[in-house]
Motif scaffolding. Structure first.
Motif, PDB file in Angstrom:
ATOM      1  N   LEU A 119       0.842  -1.184   0.000  1.00  0.00           N
ATOM      2  CA  LEU A 119       0.000   0.000   0.000  1.00  0.00           C
ATOM      3  C   LEU A 119       0.878   1.235   0.000  1.00  0.00           C
ATOM      4  CD1 LEU A 119      -2.915   1.125   1.007  1.00  0.00           C
ATOM      5  CD2 LEU A 119      -1.914   0.894   3.260  1.00  0.00           C
TER       6      LEU A 119
ATOM      7  N   THR B  91       0.600   5.487   0.556  1.00  0.00           N
ATOM      8  CA  THR B  91      -0.331   6.526   1.007  1.00  0.00           C
ATOM      9  C   THR B  91       0.198   7.902   0.625  1.00  0.00           C
ATOM     10  OG1 THR B  91       0.694   7.027   3.131  1.00  0.00           O
ATOM     11  CG2 THR B  91      -0.782   5.112   3.045  1.00  0.00           C
TER      12      THR B  91
ATOM     13  N   LEU C 267      -4.203  -4.885   6.193  1.00  0.00           N
ATOM     14  CA  LEU C 267      -4.583  -3.520   6.559  1.00  0.00           C
ATOM     15  C   LEU C 267      -4.984  -3.463   8.035  1.00  0.00           C
ATOM     16  CD1 LEU C 267      -5.141  -0.602   5.743  1.00  0.00           C
ATOM     17  CD2 LEU C 267      -7.409  -1.307   4.970  1.00  0.00           C
ATOM     18  N   SER C 268      -5.715  -4.490   8.488  1.00  0.00           N
ATOM     19  CA  SER C 268      -6.075  -4.543   9.910  1.00  0.00           C
ATOM     20  C   SER C 268      -4.813  -4.557  10.766  1.00  0.00           C
ATOM     21  CB  SER C 268      -6.880  -5.805  10.219  1.00  0.00           C
ATOM     22  OG  SER C 268      -8.061  -5.810   9.491  1.00  0.00           O
TER      23      SER C 268
ATOM     24  N   LEU D 109      -1.915  -3.440  10.016  1.00  0.00           N
ATOM     25  CA  LEU D 109      -1.247  -2.138   9.922  1.00  0.00           C
ATOM     26  C   LEU D 109      -1.901  -1.134  10.875  1.00  0.00           C
ATOM     27  CD1 LEU D 109       0.574   0.034   8.606  1.00  0.00           C
ATOM     28  CD2 LEU D 109      -1.162   0.265   6.828  1.00  0.00           C
ATOM     29  N   LEU D 110      -3.241  -1.083  10.861  1.00  0.00           N
ATOM     30  CA  LEU D 110      -3.920  -0.105  11.710  1.00  0.00           C
ATOM     31  C   LEU D 110      -3.814  -0.483  13.183  1.00  0.00           C
ATOM     32  CD1 LEU D 110      -7.008   0.772   9.533  1.00  0.00           C
ATOM     33  CD2 LEU D 110      -5.025   2.191  10.049  1.00  0.00           C
TER      34      LEU D 110
ATOM     35  N   LEU E 101      -2.856   6.138  11.959  1.00  0.00           N
ATOM     36  CA  LEU E 101      -2.870   6.342  10.509  1.00  0.00           C
ATOM     37  C   LEU E 101      -4.272   6.287   9.901  1.00  0.00           C
ATOM     38  CD1 LEU E 101       0.218   4.263   9.337  1.00  0.00           C
ATOM     39  CD2 LEU E 101       0.093   6.663   9.992  1.00  0.00           C
ATOM     40  N   GLU E 102      -5.291   6.089  10.754  1.00  0.00           N
ATOM     41  CA  GLU E 102      -6.671   5.945  10.260  1.00  0.00           C
ATOM     42  C   GLU E 102      -7.044   6.998   9.219  1.00  0.00           C
ATOM     43  OE1 GLU E 102      -9.953   4.696  11.667  1.00  0.00           O
ATOM     44  OE2 GLU E 102      -9.106   2.984  12.755  1.00  0.00           O
TER      45      GLU E 102
ATOM     46  N   LEU F 233      -5.180   8.699   7.294  1.00  0.00           N
ATOM     47  CA  LEU F 233      -4.233   8.877   6.198  1.00  0.00           C
ATOM     48  C   LEU F 233      -4.862   8.437   4.882  1.00  0.00           C
ATOM     49  CD1 LEU F 233      -1.348   9.712   5.624  1.00  0.00           C
ATOM     50  CD2 LEU F 233      -0.620   7.375   6.120  1.00  0.00           C
TER      51      LEU F 233
ATOM     52  N   THR G   8      -9.497   7.164   3.042  1.00  0.00           N
ATOM     53  CA  THR G   8      -8.473   7.024   4.077  1.00  0.00           C
ATOM     54  C   THR G   8      -8.345   5.551   4.442  1.00  0.00           C
ATOM     55  OG1 THR G   8      -9.978   7.187   5.938  1.00  0.00           O
ATOM     56  CG2 THR G   8      -9.131   9.266   5.040  1.00  0.00           C
ATOM     57  N   LEU G   9      -7.243   5.243   5.116  1.00  0.00           N
ATOM     58  CA  LEU G   9      -7.015   3.858   5.556  1.00  0.00           C
ATOM     59  C   LEU G   9      -8.153   3.403   6.448  1.00  0.00           C
ATOM     60  CD1 LEU G   9      -3.203   3.924   6.422  1.00  0.00           C
ATOM     61  CD2 LEU G   9      -4.303   2.965   4.409  1.00  0.00           C
ATOM     62  N   GLY G  10      -8.609   4.297   7.329  1.00  0.00           N
ATOM     63  CA  GLY G  10      -9.675   3.936   8.254  1.00  0.00           C
ATOM     64  C   GLY G  10     -10.966   3.624   7.510  1.00  0.00           C
ATOM     65  N   GLN G  11     -11.287   4.463   6.514  1.00  0.00           N
ATOM     66  CA  GLN G  11     -12.508   4.219   5.738  1.00  0.00           C
ATOM     67  C   GLN G  11     -12.422   2.890   5.005  1.00  0.00           C
ATOM     68  OE1 GLN G  11     -12.309   7.751   3.416  1.00  0.00           O
ATOM     69  NE2 GLN G  11     -13.802   8.883   4.658  1.00  0.00           N
TER      70      GLN G  11
ATOM     71  N   HIS H 231     -10.641   0.352   5.776  1.00  0.00           N
ATOM     72  CA  HIS H 231     -10.698  -0.734   6.750  1.00  0.00           C
ATOM     73  C   HIS H 231     -12.149  -1.012   7.128  1.00  0.00           C
ATOM     74  CE1 HIS H 231      -9.882  -2.499  10.890  1.00  0.00           C
ATOM     75  NE2 HIS H 231      -9.369  -3.352  10.027  1.00  0.00           N
TER      76      HIS H 231
ATOM     77  N   LEU I  51     -13.934  -2.769   4.241  1.00  0.00           N
ATOM     78  CA  LEU I  51     -13.556  -4.177   4.098  1.00  0.00           C
ATOM     79  C   LEU I  51     -14.158  -5.020   5.213  1.00  0.00           C
ATOM     80  CD1 LEU I  51      -9.792  -3.794   3.121  1.00  0.00           C
ATOM     81  CD2 LEU I  51     -11.694  -4.337   1.623  1.00  0.00           C
TER      82      LEU I  51
END
Lengths: 882, 454
Positions: free
Chosen positions: A271, A273, A339-340, A342-343, A349-350, A352, B375-378, B380, B383
């Motif tokens: 990934l 960003t 991704l899970s 990573l977060l 980073l949410e 980002l 965003t990464l959160g969105q 996530h 998914l």
């Protein structure tokens, strides 16, 4: 978009560094889809043709040209550094468990660091350091083991606390960590630019580089490379180097005579960003979180993060067009678990913003190690591929070793673990490769404990007794595709999950193997050792004897029926193979070598035996089942079955005779056991295998016979200080360095390969010495067990590493074997190692950072040899290994 | 009275079964990815049966649905036995010999079939020896015949169907000294069952059908839409060819009485079936067997009843019609189902519902970030939601269950209406059969990559 950016950047630099290429590259950029005449035509011949303009091909070209070879052509089917190299994450990491891989990565790092200065091409080199995180104690142990080997290599490295991690990288969530390993000198690069820099330097040294030229096949005549066919014409050459990455397998199969290069591609996702609000510093260390299966590096103010998922997606199993690599889909659902992770590791980073999910296929090999070296069937055909996603880390070192191999005939380090010849045709099935790489890719980040084994692609080669042994509780491991017994779970002992136990400590089969060892010492055990490589060499006249006398160091002109332990040495006196040779008749010899020697030894002999139709070498591995009868009662079992006296007077040690066993005739019986225990190995034509096994087991009952496995064999061998080729011995170890002068006949009246080097060593002394260590203050139940690769300290100073270890049930101590060097205290220069130097030191073995006192010995405990058969010679050889 | 969604699910899922063909089976790459199957009873006990097995001595996989009538005995017997007859018919001479020798010398038999069974799919223990002996007689005859020709799948299927029906008939005529078994073989023979069986080997798909169950191929068109291709003909009064066939086989004088009210002799819906000796044996034979049979048989009005206008038996056969189809990459799945499904749903709807279900589960519309700001959160969250949707209780894990949910719960708009579903499933036993029939479904999914590579 990010890929494009990298690409553009590299184009600019490539052109800047190469004014004469400007016209061509700029015109191709604007009309890249239309075919254009190439301004430079291909030469009709060259000494070396390299196929592949990625990091591997350019690195080989760079190093070859540095070593003074100029007549080199590099062909790239697309554009330089446009394949996997272009997409590579650019992390240079030295934290590798295999020592040769560690050395390659270390060299690469040093090379890349000065490359920009050398070539003027910006490589984006940035020393950021890397932090490997441990979420469990077992993971921390494995990191500590790596840290120990990095430290003794002089590479700074420390085990740090979670708190320290937070200081080094403020974004990390540390609440689930137990520790970490920090390697401050690890670096980041732009891999495409490193490749272009190497190409630039090579080009300045005279290497011709041709893009948009694809090799259709390699012509091989009489077992030698003679040239390549491309879509732009032919080039005659002496050497061809296949650096085609994931296309190496197909390229290897494109010629009339296939070169088997067992690798298979898997999709690999990472990934990219956009930058953070407050852009990340470009010096922030790279994070590797193997328990979360991910890596994270800083990238242009944002991050780049990928990983090795549990359920990889293999691709190109049927072989595909290269163009498709550009069109691979992003698969977010597949990337979800990473991704899970990573977060979870960086919750901050949410918010980002995502730039891109890159799908970049990587090639993987059946044993997770890269592939280099010369084809066993086509001389001059070299390979460098299958980097298991660590291409940029290995690129520099791998290119250097391969260049040395081509120029000098052998690299400056032992690269057997990476040698193409460790594989044969049997690993070349696409189905096998597809299934195996699906296991290998997740293994990149799986915890690897001692004695782990692959689970896929099994039961390929088996002994005829496989089902019988399996039904008796055999637990299996695999070597060169061959199933071999580890140990037998006794009946009624429900240890179904025995195989699943993963530990760095005392394993749960401890008592099982202990009782097998006891049976070998007191009664008799039978071990199926059919996997050994077996060759028969015979001739009409004396050709066989004469050739073998030259190729082997011991004297083979012995009476018929004698068995000789001997090395197959190279010019420098190093072991290319370690084997036992029985003289079957005046003109025929039977040779037994380690299992994984099947390809290497064959190629070595084939290339050196005279081309004489009256001299025949045959691989008879598959023709014989080998049963090893170990123990004091073996003699009784065998004499009852054959009605022949088997006592030492009639059948001395190191003797070979064809005889009948039960109803079966023509069984080749040898009085060796590869353990130093009394007994015999029976080489049985396979159709008699079941019969002989049944007879032996029936007759053996009254003598307390039982089945045993390789773990028992290994314990017996190591406690007697038997070295094993591939584990302890390699092409850089001579008989003089491992106390085997008695297996060399320096004065056998004729010259042999390696003789000069050995004579010189005899005169001047050796620079390393194979030594046995008995761990003194080690608690078998509580302490970490040694494996191999542990650093050895003498009087507090590093002197070498262990190469194998086992628990000796007789000594009730752990035994480690390894090499001791003598480094000058001030200069670090290697000095001669004398027996006094060995004997007059205080030793410690470092197991995952903890040091244990050890007693060094240069000779085995004579008390362990229960009886000596032949006065002059004690069997000193073993063939089994990890 | 109202069932909650979890209660509905537990009823629908009680009999569901899935089998995924392992990629690592180490032998050959299968054109079958796997199958889902399920049953929903209306009769108590259910009279439908299903079977699935992999042939171990030859290549290929067998799948079948069986719809019993006049009890479940015949359907049960056919579901246990038919695949063995097919597998034996397919075996080469040498393997037959090897098996016979093993039996002769008391050695372990080569396994012939690997069954893929739901725990509720039982085999009768008591009859296994009897069944085995009949099967052995069959292969012994095959050995003696040894035609030397390679076995044709179509021939094998037809022979197996006919032979098993013949054995069922013979066993009932001979009887068994064990009174339980004697009663069992009679119940098997006097009840009936239809069978729809698929044999898949690489790209060769054979469907053998006897009766009114149906096999349907789901085909994905180039535009992504779904269409249905029938791979069997119903053997009932709606099939003109079938009516013609029956008429051809009997004298002109019987033409009027042969088919009445869309039933054979005014009684039987399927025109072909296993068992049903009432439509096969002569009147004398029926009377003799019933008289010498156990009391339970004599007390049963149905068995004693001789069909009207019964002049020239047999009126019924178990011989199947076999359709061969070469699988193409666009052939995504095969549905085998008893008439309980086809009465309520059109095949086109079946193709669409299963097709959308399978692609939805296995290839949800992929997400592409493209030029959007995500965003990464969105991502996530998105998914996680997609994963949750797949595994939610309401979403079925099993294509057959999904189809049954639609078959029973669809409202006039073609969507599942929970209230309707709840009502249909909470009908008392005695009423259920009036609103719906037993439904048995097998959905076989094909591996287009493998098929494409042939």
């Amino acid at each position: 978009a990010a890929g494009m950016f990298l690409r553009l950047l590299s184009d600019i630099q490539w052109r800047a560094a190469h004014p004469k290429w400007r016209r061509m590259t700029s015109s191709q950029r604007s009309t890249s889809t239309t075919a254009e005449p190439h301004p430079i035509s291909l030469p009709a011949q060259a000494q070396v043709v390299i196929c592949g303009g990625g990091i591997m091909g350019t690195s080989v070209a760079y190093h070859l040209s540095k070593m003074g070879w100029k007549d080199i052509v590099l062909l790239e089917q697309g554009r330089l550094a446009a394949g996997t190299t272009r997409f590579c994450a650019g992390i240079v990491s030295t934290a590798r468990p295999v020592s040769i891989e560690l050395k390659m990565a270390h060299y690469s790092n040093k090379l890349y660091q000065q490359l920009e200065q050398e070539t003027g091409v910006q490589t984006g080199y940035m020393k950021t350091g890397s932090i490997s995180l441990a979420q469990t104690q077992d993971r921390l142990i494995s990191l500590k083991r790596i840290a120990s080997s990095l430290n003794v290599m002089g590479i700074p490295c420390e085990i740090i606390s979670p708190k320290k991690v937070l200081q080094l990288h403020p974004l990390i969530n540390i609440h689930d960590l137990v520790g970490a390993m920090y390697v401050p000198e690890d670096a980041l690069v732009s891999s495409a630019n490193v490749s272009l820099a190497l190409a630039t330097a090579a080009s300045r040294n005279g290497v011709q580089i041709h893009e948009r030229t694809s090799v259709s096949h390699v012509t091989i005549q009489k077992g030698r490379v003679t040239g390549v066919e491309t879509d732009r014409g032919q080039i005659q050459c002496e050497y061809f180097i296949n650096c085609a990455g994931q296309w190496a397998y197909e390229l290897g199969h494109s010629g009339g005579e296939p070169v088997h290069i067992p690798l298979h591609a898997c999709e690999h996702f990472y990934l990219l960003t956009h930058p953070l609000k407050e852009p990340l510093s470009s010096s922030l260390p790279t994070i590797v979180d193997p328990d979360g299966r991910i890596y994270i590096r800083n990238w242009q103010g944002g991050i780049l993060s990928g990983g090795f998922e549990k359920n990889p997606k293999p691709l190109f199993t049927e072989g595909r067009n290269q163009l498709e690599i550009q069109n691979l889909q992003e698969d977010w659902d597949h990337f979800g678990p990473l991704l899970s992770a990573l977060l979870r590791r960086m919750p901050g980073l949410e918010a980002l913003q995502i730039m891109q999910l890159v799908n970049c296929p990587e090639s993987f090999t059946p044993d997770m190690r890269c592939i280099m070296g010369e084809s066993p069937t086509a001389r001059g055909y070299f390979v460098l591929a299958g980097m298991n996603s660590a291409g940029i880390s290995y690129g520099g070192g791998a290119g250097k070793y391969l260049a040395e191999w081509i120029v000098n005939g052998y690299p400056s380090e032992n690269v057997w673990p990476l040698d193409l010849k460790r594989f044969g045709t049997l690993q070349s099935s696409r189905t096998f490769l597809r299934h195996r790489v699906m296991e290998v890719m997740p293994l990149m980040y799986d915890l690897k404990v001692p004695r782990w084994d692959f689970q896929t692609g099994r039961q390929l080669r088996t002994s005829p007794l496989y089902d019988r042994l399996d039904a008796q509780g055999a637990r299996w491991m695999e070597k060169h595709g061959f199933e071999r017994v580890k140990y037998f779970v006794p009946p009624g002992n429900d240890l179904l999950d025995l195989d699943h136990s993963k530990t760095f400590y005392k394993p749960d089969w401890f008592d099982i193997v202990g009782s097998e060892v006891k049976c070998c010492k007191e009664a008799v055990c039978v071990i199926d050792m059919s996997s050994f490589t077996k060759f028969e060499i015979s001739s009409t006249g004396d050709q066989a004897l004469e050739s073998l006398q030259y190729l082997f160091s011991n004297d083979l002109d012995v009476p018929v029926g004698h068995v000789v332990h001997t090395g197959m040495l190279n010019e420098k006196g190093g072991y290319e193979n370690d084997c036992s040779i029985a003289r079957l008749s005046k003109r025929s010899f039977f040779m037994i070598s380690p299992t994984d020697q099947q390809v290497h030894c064959w190629a070595w002999l084939k290339n050196r035996l005279p081309d004489d139709s009256n001299l025949v070498m045959e691989d008879v591995t598959w023709k014989y089942t080998a049963l090893n009868l170990i123990g004091p009662r073996a003699v009784d079992v065998l004499s009852e079955l054959s009605y022949a006296p088997m006592t030492a007077e009639h059948f001395p040690s190191l003797f070979c005779k064809e005889m009948s066993v039960g109803y079966a005739n023509g069984i080749r019986v040898m009085s060796i056991t590869h353990t130093g225990e009394p007994g015999f190995v029976l080489y049985i034509p396979i159709e008699y295998a079941l019969h002989v096994y049944n007879e032996v087991m029936n007759m053996g009952q009254k003598y307390g016979i039982r089945n045993a496995g390789y773990y028992a064999l290994r314990s017996l061998r190591i406690e007697k200080f038997f070295a094993f080729w591939g584990q302890d011995l390699d092409a850089f170890t001579t008989p003089m360095e491992c106390g085997r002068e008695f297996q060399v006949k320096l004065e056998k009246g004729m010259q042999f390969l390696g003789q000069e080097a050995l004579l010189e060593q005899k005169q001047n002394g050796v620079y390393k010495r194979f030594t046995m260590f008995i761990l003194e203050d080690h608690d078998t139940d509580m302490d970490l067990w040694p494996w191999w690769g542990e650093p050895i300290f003498r009087n507090g100073r590093y002197v070498g590493k262990t190469t194998s270890s086992a628990y000796s049930y007789t000594l009730e101590r752990h035994v480690c074997l390894g090499f001791v060097h003598h480094f000058d205290e001030k200069t670090g220069e290697e000095l001669v190692v004398t027996p006094d130097f060995i004997n007059q030191g205080e030793y410690e073995i470092d197991i995952a950072g903890q040091r244990f006192q050890a007693k060094a010995k240069l000779y085995p405990f004579s008390s362990l040899f229960t009886q000596r058969r032949r006065k002059d010679e004690v069997e000193l050889s073993g063939y089994q290994r990890e | 009275f109202y069932l909650t969604p979890p209660q509905v699910n537990s009823i629908l899922k009680a009999n569901e079964y899935s089998f995924k063909v392992p990629e690592f089976d180490g032998k050959n790459v299968s054109s079958v990815l796997g199958f889902d199957s399920n049953q929903l009873p209306a009769n108590a006990p259910i009279e439908d049966r299903r079977s699935a097995a992999t042939c171990l001595q030859t290549r290929g996989m067998l799948l079948g649905v069986f719809d019993g009538h006049a009890g479940c005995a015949c359907a049960q017997a056919v579901s246990e036995r038919l695949f063995y007859y097919i597998a034996v018919s397919l075996l080469p001479h040498e393997t037959l010999l090897e098996i016979e020798n093993a039996v002769e010398s008391g050695r372990a038999l080569l396994p012939i079939l690997q069954w893929h069974k739901h725990p509720n799919d039982y085999f009768s223990k008591e009859a296994s020896k009897l069944y085995f002996n009949s099967l052995r007689t069959y292969w012994q005859e095959l050995i003696d015949l040894n035609s030397g020709e390679t076995t044709d799948v179509r021939e094998a299927l037809i022979n197996a169907f006919k032979r098993l029906d013949n054995d069922i008939s013979l066993e009932a005529q001979v009887g068994d000294p064990n009174s339980f078994l004697n009663y069992l073989v009679l119940r098997v023979a006097f009840s009936g069952a239809t069978a729809c069986v698929a044999h898949v080997d690489g790209v060769d798909l054979h469907v053998a059908n006897t009766g009114d169950s149906r096999a349907m191929l789901g085909v994905q068109e180039e535009d992504g839409s779904w269409s249905a291709v029938n791979l069997s003909y119903d053997h009932n009064a709606q099939n003109e060819r079938e009516v013609e066939r029956v008429k051809m086989e009997h004298p002109k004088s019987e033409e009027k009485s042969l088919v009445k009210q869309d039933r054979l002799l005014g009684l039987l819906m399927p025109f072909r079936a296993f068992g049903d000796v009432k439509f096969k044996w002569s009147i004398e034979l029926q009377k003799r067997v019933i008289e010498s049979g156990p009391d339970q048989l004599n007390d049963n009005e149905y068995t004693k009843f001789i069909p009207p206008n019964y002049y020239t038996p047999p009126y019924l056969t178990a011989e199947p019609e076999v359709i061969h189809h070469k699988l193409r990459p666009q052939d995504k799945f095969l549905v085998l189902a008893t008439d309980g499904l086809w009465e309520t749903m059109h095949r086109q709807d079946v193709a669409r519902i299963v097709g959308e279900y399978l692609t939805g589960v296995h290839h949800q519309q992929p997400i592409a970030v493209g030029g959007y700001k995500v965003t990464l959160g969105q991502m996530h969250g998105l998914l996680t939601e997609r994963r949750a949707r797949i595994s939610s209780a309401f979403e079925d894990q099993n294509a057959a269950t999904h189809l049954i949910r639609h078959a029973v719960g669809n409202n006039e708009f073609g969507t599942v209406d929970h209230e309707r579903l709840s009502k249909m499933l909470s009908l008392p036993e005695e009423l259920a059969r009036m609103y719906r029939d037993d439904i048995t479904i097998i959905v076989v999914q094909f591996n287009s990559h493998v098929i494409g590579a042939y």
